[in-house]
Design an enzyme around this catalytic site. Sequence first.
Site, mmCIF file in Angstrom:
data_model
loop_
_atom_site.group_PDB
_atom_site.id
_atom_site.type_symbol
_atom_site.label_atom_id
_atom_site.label_comp_id
_atom_site.label_asym_id
_atom_site.label_seq_id
_atom_site.Cartn_x
_atom_site.Cartn_y
_atom_site.Cartn_z
ATOM 1 N N HIS A 194 1.021 -1.154 0.046
ATOM 2 C CA HIS A 194 -0.098 0.004 0.136
ATOM 3 C C HIS A 194 0.812 1.263 -0.032
ATOM 4 C CE1 HIS A 194 -3.087 -2.786 1.277
ATOM 5 N NE2 HIS A 194 -3.770 -1.892 1.460
ATOM 6 N N GLU A 197 -2.097 6.228 -0.668
ATOM 7 C CA GLU A 197 -3.331 6.135 -0.253
ATOM 8 C C GLU A 197 -3.955 7.496 0.627
ATOM 9 O OE1 GLU A 197 -4.711 3.253 2.600
ATOM 10 O OE2 GLU A 197 -6.727 3.453 2.288
HETATM 11 N N1 LIG Z 1 -7.476 0.645 2.977
HETATM 12 C C1 LIG Z 1 -6.512 0.165 3.735
HETATM 13 N N2 LIG Z 1 -5.267 0.791 3.890
HETATM 14 C C2 LIG Z 1 -4.302 0.355 4.641
HETATM 15 N N3 LIG Z 1 -4.341 -0.679 5.661
HETATM 16 C C3 LIG Z 1 -5.604 -1.256 5.289
HETATM 17 N N4 LIG Z 1 -5.994 -2.361 6.068
HETATM 18 C C4 LIG Z 1 -7.189 -2.789 5.430
HETATM 19 N N5 LIG Z 1 -7.734 -1.792 4.537
HETATM 20 C C5 LIG Z 1 -6.679 -0.938 4.537
HETATM 21 ZN ZN LIG Z 2 -6.067 -2.082 1.293
#
Ligand SMILES: Nc1ncnc2[nH]cnc12
Ligand SMILES: [Zn+2]
EC number: 3.5.4.2
Length: 315
Positions: A194, A197
């Site tokens: 990730h 975001e």
């Molecule tokens: N959108 C997200 N961003 C980071 N960690 C997560 N864990 C579950 N969903 C998540």
């Molecule tokens: Zn996620």
Amino acid sequence: MYDWLNALPKAELHLHLEGTLEPELMFKLAERHGIQLPFENVEALRKAYSFNNLQEFLDLYYQGANVLRTEEDFYDLTWAYLLKCKEQNVIHTEPFFDPQTHTDRGIPFEVVLRGIQQALKDGEQKLGVTSGLILSFLRHLSEDEAQKTLDQALPFRDAFIAVGLDSSEMGHPPSKFKRVFDRARSEGFVAVAHAGEEGPPEYIWEALDLLNVVRIDHGVRAAEDERLLHRLIDQQIPLTVCPLSNTKLCVFDDMSQHNILKLLERGLKVTVNSDDPAYFGGYVTENFMALHESLGMTQDQAKRLAQNSLDARLV
Ligand SMILES: Nc1ncnc2[nH]cnc12
Ligand SMILES: [Zn+2]
């Protein structure tokens, strides 16, 4: 349009199994184990699903996972999600699970894994939904704890297609986990993470250059860095974008502001995913539908997004 989108063959590449825990199943598992939930009923729990940012969601998500105790619970959770895949013509899925969310509560690693693995196997045999499991490290915890989690995973090496990185992004850059990702890759794991975001484009650069990821989960903040966009386009690095998640967690104020179609038209390999569907109001088809309703996504764009998801599979 809903039925047409639902029938489109697609892969889901960004899905947290713990995020598929629907309120009804949460109450059922709480009853199974004699756990008192801090909510009166399913409706009261659903009403609490209103978030201003990622952390507010994560607090509730980790609390919810407390009802997952036995191999059967993890089987039931995973199986319910696979039935949704079948219903929405998701022909392939690469879900994440967060072992530390469970091992830190005293649930053995292999209890979690056995339940998930059995359901994934049944999903292939009985539903025809193929899959590959991704072990994700919690980035708000230490590098040392991630290393210990990798140690626990190594005896089950063949159960996983990749390692990932999730949880609270701000203040926990990919660089914090460079050594554990180096070791995972030396053990033959592919890496995803990730990034971008809530975190800045620099975190996406770090995920690419320090963790050597082959896909970026989310990545929507790449739009702020033209040089990064060129890199992502040139190398066709897939972004696993989660539209409903991004609006529920206020990454974008409204779906009409979402940048996924702009990124698609610029030539990025973007895909549509549900992230934590039980908390964000929909599975993959609902995510596609929201893009149609709020951004005017055409059938041609939907086909290209679905094809990107099939092309970006790891297995
Ligand atoms: N959108 C997200 N961003 C980071 N960690 C997560 N864990 C579950 N969903 C998540
Ligand atoms: Zn996620």
